[in-house]
Design an enzyme around this catalytic site. Structure first.
Site: not given
Ligand code: GAL
Length: 852
Positions: A189, A258
């Protein structure tokens, strides 16, 4: 011409044969992974992939095969994990790949399960992990700024990346070598922060991509949330919804790295939940809109053991409301609802990947995407994006009823086999059953005995240094410990008599974070902490002083280091101001001499380690002190009986750290969230989800139980060590067994219900009445039916209530089908119920059963 001797020529042919044989083996076992605009292509075939994040250090090797198996049973094809740099390189050039950090073992378990792996190497990971995964020592290498264009950072990042890549290559774990790893990620990110780093940010992002590509791993690289990822690196989406995402080139597939099926927790806040209907909706929408790889972050969240949690304030539990719970049990109905979803999407795989979609509008907020190929295959996803109203739509001359905020899946464009809002699978009732600590007979301590060591407040031994004013907490401890003592003293002049005139003195402290206990003359006077993402806080509390010299000892604590954000590694902690006011007079101690001590005496002695725990400091007692700050407790205990997962119940303790047999359980802190915040009884799945939408646990401890993996226990003689900062009652500590004590389900007459048979690559849809299926854990039976109603019952598991339509025979029918059975099914059919009841109402059957 000289001729070779016979033995020599046959030796040569053997060598040539063996060489070609091995070459053949190597080549034939290699998997070719490429991509096109639609999907990943594995050995020439487009693939639609369901992926699941399971972070190896957030569980223990003993749990890995079970977690991977549960993911596979849930319809998952790919396991994803970050690589945790600070766990693997605890000091420069000193690598650790054992125990919970045995990455090779983890990847091989995934391979043995016949699954693929996505390795997000980072090595910056965020992940609510201490310091975002980057080792703290790197912050102190001169000239280093994390995640931007400077030599020391790039040098160490490239070196670690190369170590990981070489390890994977050596073990032949990349798909190009016949291994399971089909995708790798560099950075994480970075796109969110790139512009904040100016020109350096741009150069760094490009360098990171190029450095990754130069590793020559023979599989595609991805960068998540990185719109400018250079070809051939694939940029991917992270969010609660990614249906509208488009990659930065028409030649790249649409990947979702994600999808957050829940959220993480911070000490002192409420417990977030994301309803399964909405998770399923987001996934179905993504595949409807041309996505081809979706990863649940997290599928099993697990535990931030020891001091691995990021922060500040990330809890030791990283349960995440994920499809597999922290303890490794499938979370029902989330896990099974998604399993059904995956099965349904997979039935459409070939058609989705090989046909172009046609968008059909079915109303203002209703639409279908129809995938029809030249061979006559057709698959459709019909969505109702209205977040309030159900809707009946006409699609290809047939009416379909769509609940609000839902997607129906039709693998043949005719039969609805799944609707994201209709959860038919059972919910399980999970309880933490207390088991009081059983002292081991082999123990040297007496029955019910404890050993205790009370630390003194302030400097123990000699101070580390003295200085005018305050130092930064993190720069001083370098995160070798949570604890830093700031101590000073001051005189209260008898002649001034301020103690009487000004009323009770008040201590006022300001700190950048994260938490503080204030001791005055050896007594704990007050504690304070930041909360949420706000690490800074103020402490203001009346204190008792005496005439003459007063000692002030402030125990400053970190609770997990910052894990993300621009320039996050520079965020400090610790005291910035200390004052004492007496009425309208103020004594400012900020510019006094302060003496410092890094860490606790018990930490320096290593009394939580197996060899250190025998150190001479312990005092045996059958009556351990309660409410006593700065106290180490030791007990030698038996393992709780059975196989159920174990949580250490710390509700009667204050704040501190816990170990079992030298293994770090982690930070405990049963601090409660505010009663005055908003919590929901029942979550409305409809509409866009955000972490604070469906909160539970107002006024309750954010985390009461702390996971102690079964594999850490021996049958007897287990050494439990607790360090308590502010005072608690150790006699109330217990091991609780996580038990599934019951099952519930509510299914309606209009639930999609087809038995699907596949023969000769064709799917046959056999209409089957909707049914409630209940299953108890192995070796248990349905011992009681607590609720059964066919009609229009309402509520959720544990709180079902009868409606005005109810078949009075419901109970007896369900009992007959289920009592004393490990599993049972009850169809919503005429044979079982009075289906003519309250005509015009879509009837439901709700059942709650007890397993024992
Ligand atoms: C995203 C990040 C992850 C984790 C997630 C929230 O932005 O890439 O590593 O932090 O948020 O759980």
């Amino acid at each position: 011409m000289a001729t070779m001797g016979k033995p020599l020529s046959s030796l040569l042919s053997i060598i040539i044969f063996l060489y070609s044989f091995f070459l053949f083996l190597t080549l034939s076992s290699a998997t070719n992974v490429t991509y096109d605009r639609r999907s990943l292509i594995i050995d020439g075939q487009r693939k639609l992939l369901i992926s699941a994040s399971i972070h190896y250090p957030r569980s223990v090797p003993g749990m890995w095969p079970g977690l991977v198996k549960t993911a596979k049973e849930g319809g998952v094809d790919v396991i994803e994990s970050y690589v945790f740099w600070n766990g693997h390189e605890p000091s420069p050039d000193n690598y650790y790949f054992d125990g919970r950090y045995d990455l090779v073992k983890f990847v091989k378990i995934v391979k043995d399960a016949g699954m693929y792996m996505m390795l997000r190497i980072g090595p910056f990971v965020a992940a609510e992990w201490n310091f975002g995964g980057v080792p703290v020592w790197l912050h102190y290498v001169p000239g280093t700024v994390f995640r931007t264009n400077n030599e020391p950072f790039k040098y160490h990042m490239q070196r670690f990346m190369t170590v990981v890549v070489n390890l994977m290559k050596q073990e032949k774990l990349f798909a190009s070598q016949g291994g399971p790893i089909i995708l790798a990620q560099v950075e994480n990110e970075y796109g969110f922060y790139e512009s904040g780093y100016g020109e350096g940010g741009k150069q760094y992002a490009l360098w990171a991509a190029q450095m990754a590509l130069s590793q020559n791993i023979g599989i595609p690289w991805i960068m998540c949330q990185q719109d400018d990822a250079p070809d051939p690196v694939i940029n991917t989406c992270n969010s609660f919804y990614c249906d509208t995402f488009t990659p930065n080139s028409p030649n790249k597939p649409k990947f979702w790295t994600e999808n957050w099926p829940g959220w993480f927790k911070t000490f002192g806040s409420r417990d977030p939940h994301r309803p399964p209907e909405d998770v399923a909706f987001s996934v179905a929408r993504f595949f409807q809109k041309g996505g081809s790889l979706q990863n649940y972050y997290m599928y099993h969240g697990g535990t931030n053991f020891g001091r691995t949690s990021g922060g500040p304030f990330i809890t030791t539990s990283y349960d995440y409301d994920a499809p597999i719970d922290e303890y490794g049990l499938a979370r029902l109905p989330k896990w099974s609802h998604l399993k059904e979803l995956h099965k349904s999407i997979k039935l459409c795989e070939r058609t989705l990947l090989n046909a172009e979609p046609t968008l059909v509008s079915l109303g203002p907020l209703q639409e279908a995407d129809v995938y029809a190929d030249t061979l006559g295959n057709c698959a459709a996803f019909i969505a109702n994006m209205d977040d309030k109203n159900d809707k009946t739509v006409e699609f290809q001359n047939v009416s379909y009823y769509l609940p609000a905020w839902s997607v129906s899946i039709l693998p043949d464009c005719k039969h609805v086999i799944f609707n994201t809002a209709k959860v038919g699978s059972q919910a399980s009732v999970v309880r933490m059953v207390p088991e009081s600590l059983q002292p081991s007979l082999v123990s040297s301590s007496k029955l019910h005995g404890w050993e205790v060591f009370v630390e003194k407040s302030g400097i123990w031994g000699k101070s580390d240094f003295t200085r005018v004013g305050f130092v930064d907490h993190i720069n001083t401890t370098k995160d070798t410990t949570d604890y830093l003592w700031y101590t000073s003293s001051f005189y209260v002049d008898e002649s001034e008599d301020i103690l009487k005139k000004g009323g009770q003195p008040v201590l006022k402290v300001e700190s950048k974070g994260h938490a503080l206990h204030a001791f005055v003359n050896g007594k704990l006077e007050a504690s304070a902490s930041g909360s949420g993402s706000m690490s800074a806080f103020k402490l203001q509390a009346p204190i008792s002083l005496k005439h003459g010299k007063n000692e002030i000892a402030l125990l400053s604590m970190t609770v997990g280091l910052q894990n993300a954000g621009p320039l996050y590694e520079w965020v400090g902690a610790g005291l910035t101001s200390v004052q004492i006011s007496f009425g309208n007079r103020t004594k400012d101690l900020s510019a006094y001499n302060w003496s410092y001590k890094i860490g606790l005496e018990g930490e320096h002695l290593g009394i939580y380690n197996l060899d250190g725990s025998n150190s001479l400091k312990w005092v045996s007692t059958s009556d351990p002190p309660k409410g006593q700050p700065l106290t180490w407790y030791k007990a030698v205990v038996d393992a709780p009986p059975g196989e159920d997962p174990i949580g250490l119940d710390m509700i009667h303790m204050g704040k501190g750290l816990a170990w079992l047999n030298g293994e770090q359980i982690g930070r405990y802190w049963p601090i409660r969230s505010s009663k005055n915040e908003v919590c929901v009884q029942q979550c409305d799945y409809r509409g866009k989800f955000l972490p604070d939408k469906c909160m539970k646990g107002c006024g309750e401890p954010t985390q009461r139980w702390y996971h102690v993996p079964r594999s850490w226990f021996k049958p007897s003689g287990n050494i439990l060590i607790i360090f308590e900062e502010k005072g608690g009652d150790p006699t109330m500590i217990n091991f609780s067994r996580r038990k599934i004590s019951g099952a519930c389900a509510m299914v309606s007459e209009d639930h999609p219900s087809f038995a699907l048979d596949r023969s000769h690559n064709e799917i046959h849809y056999n209409k089957r009445g909707p049914a409630v299926h209940l299953t108890c854990p192995t070796n248990t039976k349905i011992s009681k039916v607590r609720f059964a109603s066919y009609g229009n019952p309402t509520g959720s598991c544990g709180s079902y209530t009868l409606g005005d339509c109810h078949d009075p025979n419901s109970f007896s029918t369900v009992k007959k089908a289920c009592l004393n059975k490990n599993e049972c099914s009850i169809e919503l059919s005429e044979d079982n119920f009075n289906t003519h009841l309250c005509s015009g109402t879509v009837k439901k059957l709700a059942v709650e059963a007890i397993c024992s």
